[in-house]
Design an enzyme around this catalytic site. Structure first.
Site, PDB file in Angstrom:
ATOM      1  N   ARG A  38       0.820  -1.213   0.000  1.00 10.06           N
ATOM      2  CA  ARG A  38       0.000   0.000   0.000  1.00 10.06           C
ATOM      3  C   ARG A  38       0.858   1.269   0.000  1.00 10.06           C
ATOM      4  O   ARG A  38       0.471   2.275  -0.572  1.00 10.06           O
ATOM      5  CB  ARG A  38      -0.946   0.001   1.204  1.00 10.06           C
ATOM      6  CG  ARG A  38      -2.120  -0.917   0.989  1.00 10.06           C
ATOM      7  CD  ARG A  38      -3.084  -0.868   2.132  1.00 10.06           C
ATOM      8  NE  ARG A  38      -4.366  -1.428   1.738  1.00 10.06           N
ATOM      9  CZ  ARG A  38      -5.346  -1.693   2.581  1.00 10.06           C
ATOM     10  NH1 ARG A  38      -5.198  -1.453   3.861  1.00 10.06           N
ATOM     11  NH2 ARG A  38      -6.487  -2.189   2.131  1.00 10.06           N
ATOM     12  N   GLY A 357      -7.551  -7.911   0.881  1.00 13.07           N
ATOM     13  CA  GLY A 357      -6.262  -8.005   1.545  1.00 13.07           C
ATOM     14  C   GLY A 357      -5.803  -9.435   1.743  1.00 13.07           C
ATOM     15  O   GLY A 357      -4.644  -9.772   1.491  1.00 13.07           O
TER      16      GLY A 357
END
Ligand code: AMP
Length: 406
Positions: A38, A357
């Site tokens: 990220r 995720g």
């Protein structure tokens, strides 16, 4: 959707640019970042603004702290070193964990070899409440606003939503990551190359029900694995022992299967499972056909016959969307189905999109990251896109946004 583009912003030397990022990265018990994708994904927008000699102010949430209280566990200080190393700039943070005038002063006095990072936005009351007062304060930090936090754009939070009302269309935009994510999902759902296969796993049907119903109109095949498969299997009349099940969704499961049938969508469920006598790494386990799950045992992974079946089902795919692991992949003993699926998807000739995720984590542990076409940074956000919803954070940086906060 008419997303406003960073490239259209007239950023001049010394202008302050606020970039809302999603730095909500996984951390292990020792406070080490286990996956920095990220952070890396946000670098394009940050570097672009630094290239314009702008002063860059970065902000993000990090997990779910109690607002108003400082707790080291939720401090974004944990990413400073990594961020600084990637950007090769000093990262400075205001002293106060709550946003105040000191932060605004700091933003004005930033040096060119520095970037500024705010503390976890959720320490402030106004963030999750989409508070206008807090949003106004945030807006005083910069002349330009960029949203690059795809993973948080399904939430109406101050830094994602209310804050955008303080910037006109010449002063706000979607960052490169946000644009890439939205464009990818849009294209995949609207004009996929066929056959289009959706692989859906993970623990619960409930979180993915809407997305599944919407996907049935678009895909050619649906493959179901993970804990959610047992709700479907039970709906079909199988005994599932102690496996995870959502009894209140048995009817919905039937509706999904009916809908798939009417639309001619091929629907695949596991044919065998790895059952265990308890939910633990040291459980006794065995492979069994789904017809033979004993009472008091639970299915924690898909079995070898299922792996082969699923592999065949994706063989001719041209587009694959995968969201949700095939089993409890966090425990070695029950990770094989997920890792095998990762390899099959990676080996396919399809355009491969990984959402969520957990699924990103599976692919990463399986060593297949490089083989995938696109790995989304947002689980919840990508699911909402698949449900056909417009994300509030995306709408707010679109040319047509009317500024309404309700
Ligand atoms: P989700 O957040 O719904 O995508 O679910 C991800 C979680 O599902 C992971 O933590 C897995 O351990 C869990 N999971 C996958 N398969 C099973 C299963 N058969 N039983 C219980 N949990 C599972």
């Amino acid at each position: 959707m008419g997303l406003l583009s960073v490239k259209d912003l007239d950023i001049q030397k010394g202008d302050r640019v606020f970039i809302r990022c999603d730095f909500n990265v996984p951390i292990d018990e020792d406070g080490v970042i286990t996956d920095d994708r990220r952070i890396r994904a946000a670098l394009a927008s940050i570097r672009y603004c630094l290239g314009k000699n702008a002063k860059v102010i970065l902000a993000s949430h990090f997990e779910r702290p109690t607002a108003g209280e400082f707790d080291e566990k939720y401090s974004l200080k944990v990413i400073i070193n990594r961020l600084s190393g990637l950007l090769k700039k000093e990262v400075v943070m205001p002293k106060n964990f709550l946003l105040d005038d000191e932060a605004i002063e700091l933003s004005k006095n930033l040096e060119y070899d520095q970037v500024m990072l705010l503390e976890n936005l959720r320490f402030n009351e106004g963030e999750t409440k989409n508070g206008l007062e807090f949003a106004k304060k945030l807006s005083e930090l910069a002349e330009f606003y960029i949203n690059d936090a795809f993973g948080a754009s399904h939430r109406k939070h101050a830094s994602i939503h209310a804050m955008t009302t303080f910037f006109d269309n010449e002063h706000k935009a979607a960052g490169f990551l946000l644009k890439k994510e939205v464009t990818f999902f849009d294209k995949m759902v609207k004009t996929p190359t066929r056959p289009f296969v959706a692989i859906i796993g993970g623990s619960k049907v409930s979180g993915k029900l809407e997305a599944m119903l919407n996907l049935i109109d678009k895909v050619d095949k649906i493959i179901i694995g993970g804990g959610m498969a047992f709700t479907f299997l039970k709906a079909l009349g199988y005994e599932i022992g102690n496996s995870l099940v959502e009894d209140d969704l048995l009817e919905d499961a039937k509706v999904i299967m009916e809908k798939a049938k009417t639309r001619g969508v091929k629907f695949y469920l596991p044919v065998d499972v790895v059952v265990a006598d308890k939910f633990a790494e040291n459980a006794v386990s065995k492979y069994l056909p789904i017809q033979e799950i004993p009472e008091n045992w639970m299915g924690l992974d898909v079995g070898p016959a299922t792996n082969r079946l699923f592999r065949e089902a994706i063989n001719d795919a041209q587009t694959i969307l995968w969201n949700g692991p095939m089993g409890v992949y966090e425990m070695d003993k029950f990770s094989k189905g997920s890792f095998m699926m990762s390899h099959y998807v990676a080996d396919s000739h399809a355009t491969t999109i990984i959402g969520g995720g957990d699924t990103g984590d599976v692919v990463s542990r399986a060593g297949d990251i490089e083989e995938m076409t696109f790995i989304s940074t947002g689980g919840g956000a990508s699911l909402e896109l698949l449900e056909g919803k417009t994300l509030p954070g995306v709408e707010a940086v679109s040319a047509s946004f009317d500024g309404r906060l309700s």
